[in-house]
Scaffold this motif. Structure first.
Motif, PDB file in Angstrom:
ATOM      1  N   ASN A  84       0.829  -1.211   0.000  1.00 41.13           N
ATOM      2  CA  ASN A  84       0.000   0.000   0.000  1.00 41.13           C
ATOM      3  C   ASN A  84       0.858   1.254   0.000  1.00 41.13           C
ATOM      4  N   ALA A  85       1.915   1.257   0.791  1.00 46.12           N
ATOM      5  CA  ALA A  85       2.814   2.408   0.833  1.00 46.12           C
ATOM      6  C   ALA A  85       3.452   2.642  -0.530  1.00 46.12           C
ATOM      7  N   ASP A  86       3.892   1.553  -1.178  1.00 47.01           N
ATOM      8  CA  ASP A  86       4.552   1.680  -2.475  1.00 47.01           C
ATOM      9  C   ASP A  86       3.596   2.181  -3.558  1.00 47.01           C
ATOM     10  N   VAL A  87       2.374   1.666  -3.581  1.00 49.46           N
ATOM     11  CA  VAL A  87       1.411   2.050  -4.619  1.00 49.46           C
ATOM     12  C   VAL A  87       0.960   3.492  -4.450  1.00 49.46           C
ATOM     13  N   THR A  88       0.682   3.902  -3.213  1.00 50.26           N
ATOM     14  CA  THR A  88       0.115   5.237  -2.960  1.00 50.26           C
ATOM     15  C   THR A  88       1.160   6.314  -2.756  1.00 50.26           C
ATOM     16  N   GLY A  89       2.388   5.920  -2.420  1.00 44.58           N
ATOM     17  CA  GLY A  89       3.420   6.908  -2.117  1.00 44.58           C
ATOM     18  C   GLY A  89       3.260   7.544  -0.756  1.00 44.58           C
ATOM     19  N   LYS A  90       2.475   6.925   0.110  1.00 35.69           N
ATOM     20  CA  LYS A  90       2.241   7.431   1.460  1.00 35.69           C
ATOM     21  C   LYS A  90       2.841   6.494   2.497  1.00 35.69           C
ATOM     22  N   THR A  91       3.106   7.028   3.676  1.00 35.42           N
ATOM     23  CA  THR A  91       3.628   6.229   4.770  1.00 35.42           C
ATOM     24  C   THR A  91       2.473   5.597   5.528  1.00 35.42           C
ATOM     25  N   TYR A  92       2.566   4.306   5.799  1.00 35.61           N
ATOM     26  CA  TYR A  92       1.521   3.585   6.532  1.00 35.61           C
ATOM     27  C   TYR A  92       2.028   3.215   7.928  1.00 35.61           C
ATOM     28  N   TYR A  93       1.127   3.307   8.917  1.00 35.40           N
ATOM     29  CA  TYR A  93       1.438   2.942  10.294  1.00 35.40           C
ATOM     30  C   TYR A  93       0.398   1.954  10.809  1.00 35.40           C
ATOM     31  N   LYS A  94       0.841   0.982  11.552  1.00 30.86           N
ATOM     32  CA  LYS A  94      -0.092   0.079  12.228  1.00 30.86           C
ATOM     33  C   LYS A  94      -0.533   0.689  13.549  1.00 30.86           C
ATOM     34  N   LEU A  95      -1.730   0.330  13.987  1.00 34.13           N
ATOM     35  CA  LEU A  95      -2.250   0.779  15.271  1.00 34.13           C
ATOM     36  C   LEU A  95      -1.805  -0.197  16.355  1.00 34.13           C
ATOM     37  N   ASN A  96      -1.718   0.317  17.586  1.00 34.80           N
ATOM     38  CA  ASN A  96      -1.222  -0.527  18.675  1.00 34.80           C
ATOM     39  C   ASN A  96      -2.310  -1.363  19.333  1.00 34.80           C
ATOM     40  N   ARG A  97      -3.520  -1.373  18.776  1.00 43.12           N
ATOM     41  CA  ARG A  97      -4.602  -2.165  19.355  1.00 43.12           C
ATOM     42  C   ARG A  97      -5.567  -2.594  18.272  1.00 43.12           C
ATOM     43  N   LYS A  98      -6.382  -3.628  18.573  1.00 42.61           N
ATOM     44  CA  LYS A  98      -7.253  -4.226  17.573  1.00 42.61           C
ATOM     45  C   LYS A  98      -8.740  -3.999  17.844  1.00 42.61           C
ATOM     46  N   ASP A  99      -9.063  -3.208  18.841  1.00 49.04           N
ATOM     47  CA  ASP A  99     -10.465  -3.034  19.238  1.00 49.04           C
ATOM     48  C   ASP A  99     -10.948  -1.616  18.994  1.00 49.04           C
ATOM     49  N   ALA A 100     -10.555  -1.018  17.862  1.00 52.37           N
ATOM     50  CA  ALA A 100     -10.822   0.402  17.625  1.00 52.37           C
ATOM     51  C   ALA A 100     -12.295   0.775  17.746  1.00 52.37           C
ATOM     52  N   SER A 101     -13.183  -0.005  17.123  1.00 53.81           N
ATOM     53  CA  SER A 101     -14.600   0.382  17.141  1.00 53.81           C
ATOM     54  C   SER A 101     -15.215   0.228  18.524  1.00 53.81           C
ATOM     55  N   MET A 102     -14.847  -0.829  19.227  1.00 56.66           N
ATOM     56  CA  MET A 102     -15.371  -1.020  20.583  1.00 56.66           C
ATOM     57  C   MET A 102     -14.828   0.051  21.536  1.00 56.66           C
ATOM     58  N   LEU A 103     -13.541   0.356  21.409  1.00 49.88           N
ATOM     59  CA  LEU A 103     -12.947   1.420  22.220  1.00 49.88           C
ATOM     60  C   LEU A 103     -13.675   2.735  21.975  1.00 49.88           C
ATOM     61  N   ALA A 104     -13.880   3.064  20.696  1.00 51.60           N
ATOM     62  CA  ALA A 104     -14.552   4.320  20.362  1.00 51.60           C
ATOM     63  C   ALA A 104     -15.953   4.378  20.943  1.00 51.60           C
ATOM     64  N   THR A 105     -16.651   3.258  20.920  1.00 50.90           N
ATOM     65  CA  THR A 105     -18.012   3.222  21.462  1.00 50.90           C
ATOM     66  C   THR A 105     -18.002   3.516  22.957  1.00 50.90           C
ATOM     67  N   SER A 106     -16.988   3.015  23.665  1.00 50.79           N
ATOM     68  CA  SER A 106     -16.884   3.323  25.096  1.00 50.79           C
ATOM     69  C   SER A 106     -16.556   4.805  25.308  1.00 50.79           C
ATOM     70  N   ILE A 107     -15.755   5.375  24.419  1.00 46.70           N
ATOM     71  CA  ILE A 107     -15.439   6.801  24.522  1.00 46.70           C
ATOM     72  C   ILE A 107     -16.701   7.636  24.323  1.00 46.70           C
ATOM     73  N   ILE A 108     -17.516   7.243  23.343  1.00 48.13           N
ATOM     74  CA  ILE A 108     -18.778   7.958  23.108  1.00 48.13           C
ATOM     75  C   ILE A 108     -19.682   7.841  24.331  1.00 48.13           C
ATOM     76  N   ALA A 109     -19.733   6.647  24.931  1.00 46.28           N
ATOM     77  CA  ALA A 109     -20.539   6.468  26.144  1.00 46.28           C
ATOM     78  C   ALA A 109     -20.049   7.385  27.252  1.00 46.28           C
TER      79      ALA A 109
END
Length: 510
Positions: free
Chosen positions: A425-450
């Motif tokens: 993806n980085a090579d095709v788009t010319g952008k730098t890609y980063y991985k996130l340090n956790r796998k529960d992004a949507s659930m985490l966000a839902t708790s933040i909204i709560a």
């Protein structure tokens, strides 16, 4: 364990998932419950509201059992989950239509008819290239006229669950703003139902729920439901956000120009923007309203991209008794040794057709292969095809929003663990890609909204950025990009020029 706890409920297609978070964004307990579905014949995929709701109750109850006495510290419950579907209920919240998600394709002829008449209106007003609730309404109203007379409200699944948990009056039924685009019925720029579209399909907007912000307290957990689950009564029920939008918030993709690539079953690239600008030129983008009022996500997804990769591994690579992850790792190791362009092998991986731009006739194809190509060539070319598709969507975003600096992308989902795809993806788009340090992004966000809804987190943006951190970095190889740019152009051309070829094949089968 921090004293105050927040519950997230994810209403997925196959599973209900419940997570409980403390105020530091740590998941302290979680539970998973399967959802029953019925597939009596091809194209029919239904889930009964009562059975689905029982799965929700069971999942919430299980996580409370795990928490024990600490369950009394849960102060708010918010919801995420499926963003495309349709359910009609009567005044007592009884399920009339069953929950018909995007996998239930009986409505497609009505969608095609509506698109022939309202294609531009759907995109310009409602922000979508292919709506769900609008044609599902016409389908059900036409083919089940007597049952349709019993319907008082048309809902998304989260609105149904909230209404049942809080015993809301039917006129207080809600849908949060993150869901409204894919209904095809909304004026997304104004967070309201579109009179023009509703009138065009013959739907009185009185049958639609109230549009609310994602941090809206919709009601409170009743004593009866609290007793079943094992919670105290009166806990605020917060609207939350659809899984795609929650995922954007949970990755900290909250400032204009921020990009996130979710490499999942329905892969998606999304960019945070301050206003909706329809992609009338390429039709590669939909818009989703953000959990943060006044913001949006320009987004592009490929229907079933991750499902296609699983299909390829299971069909051509995986040995008997071998774990799926091991099979992926084995073929990726070989694919990494190949040069960009897969030694002249190209692919179209749209096994379910193209959603953006809409072309339901497209399917899968490999071209250019010879006796020298091996399984790893076919796998790599499939990854490259998806990467070209997402890169073309990025081109549309940059064309429509030239004022934003889009230099890097956060990558999440199962594909983020690939040994080859993030770098590709980085090579095709010319952008730098980063991985996130956790796998529960949507659930985490839902708790933040709560937490935001009850005053624990005053600033959604700052809290999301505080709880999400990026790790592994993938910088573009610009030499590879020069090679890929030619392949990307061929991919774009082929998906247009081969339409009649695919159509001819399908005509032979009809």
């Amino acid at each position: 364990m921090k004293k105050t706890l927040l519950m997230s409920v994810d209403l997925g297609t196959s599973f209900i998932k419940t997570g409980v978070y403390n105020t530091d964004g740590e998941c302290v307990a979680e539970s998973l419950e399967a959802v029953k579905d019925y597939r009596p014949k091809p194209g029919v995929f239904i889930q009964k509201g009562e059975e689905l709701f029982d799965s929700v109750l069971s999942c919430m109850k299980n996580v409370c059992t795990t928490l024990g006495n600490n369950a009394k510290n849960i102060e708010a419950i918010a919801f995420t989950g499926q963003m495309s579907g349709f359910m009609g209920v009567n005044e007592r919240w009884e399920d009339i239509t069953t929950w018909s998600c995007s996998l239930d394709s009986r409505y497609i002829p009505y969608a095609n008819r509506q698109m022939s008449l309202l294609k531009d209106k759907f995109l310009e007003i409602s922000g979508t290239n292919f709506p769900a609730m609008a044609p599902k309404f016409e389908w059900y109203n036409t083919e089940f006229p007597e049952e349709s007379k019993k319907i008082v409200k048309y809902l998304m699944i989260s609105g149904y669950v909230i209404g049942r948990l809080g015993d809301l009056a039917i006129e207080d039924a809600v849908i949060d703003r993150s869901y409204i685009s894919w209904t095809g019925l909304a004026d997304v720029n104004n967070d309201q139902w579109s009179k023009e579209i509703c009138e065009a399909i013959g739907l009185d907007s009185k049958y639609l729920p109230n549009i609310v912000n994602c941090n809206h307290v919709c009601g409170y957990l009743t004593e009866k439901m609290a007793s079943v689950i094992g919670l105290k009564s009166g806990i605020p029920l917060v609207s939350g956000a659809g899984d795609k939008v929650a995922g954007c918030l949970g990755t900290g993709t909250v400032e204009p120009g921020d990009l996130v690539f979710e490499a999942s079953s329905y892969g998606e690239i999304s960019c945070c923007v301050e206003e909706y600008r329809p992609d009338t030129k390429a039709r590669r983008l939909d818009v989703l309203a953000s959990a943060i009022p006044g913001e949006y996500y320009a987004t592009h997804f490929i229907a079933g991209s991750g499902i296609t990769l699983d299909w390829f591994i299971n069909t051509f690579i995986r040995n008997d008794e071998e774990e799926l992850g091991d099979a992926f790792a084995r073929i990726e190791k070989k694919a990494m040794e190949l040069t960009p362009g897969s030694d002249g092998l190209m692919s179209i991986g749209l096994l379910g057709g193209s959603s953006m731009p809409l072309d339901g006739t497209l399917r899968g194809m490999w071209m250019g292969h010879s006796w020298s190509h091996k399984k790893e060539h076919f796998y790599r070319s499939l990854l490259e095809s998806f990467t070209f598709d997402f890169s073309l969507a990025l081109d549309s975003i940059e064309r429509l929003y030239p004022e934003y600096k889009m230099n890097d992308v956060t990558i999440v989902g199962g594909g983020a663990n690939s040994s080859i795809w993030p770098q590709m993806n980085a090579d095709v788009t010319g952008k730098t890609y980063y991985k996130l340090n956790r796998k529960d992004a949507s659930m985490l966000a839902t708790s933040i909204i709560a937490g935001n809804a009850i005053g624990l987190f005053p600033d959604l943006k700052q809290t999301a950025k505080q709880f999400s951190e990026r790790s592994d970095k993938f910088s573009p190889n610009f030499g590879n990009q020069e090679i890929y740019v030619k392949h990307k152009k061929l991919y774009e051309d082929y998906t247009k020029e081969l339409h009649s070829f695919y159509k001819g094949i399908q005509n032979l089968q009809s």
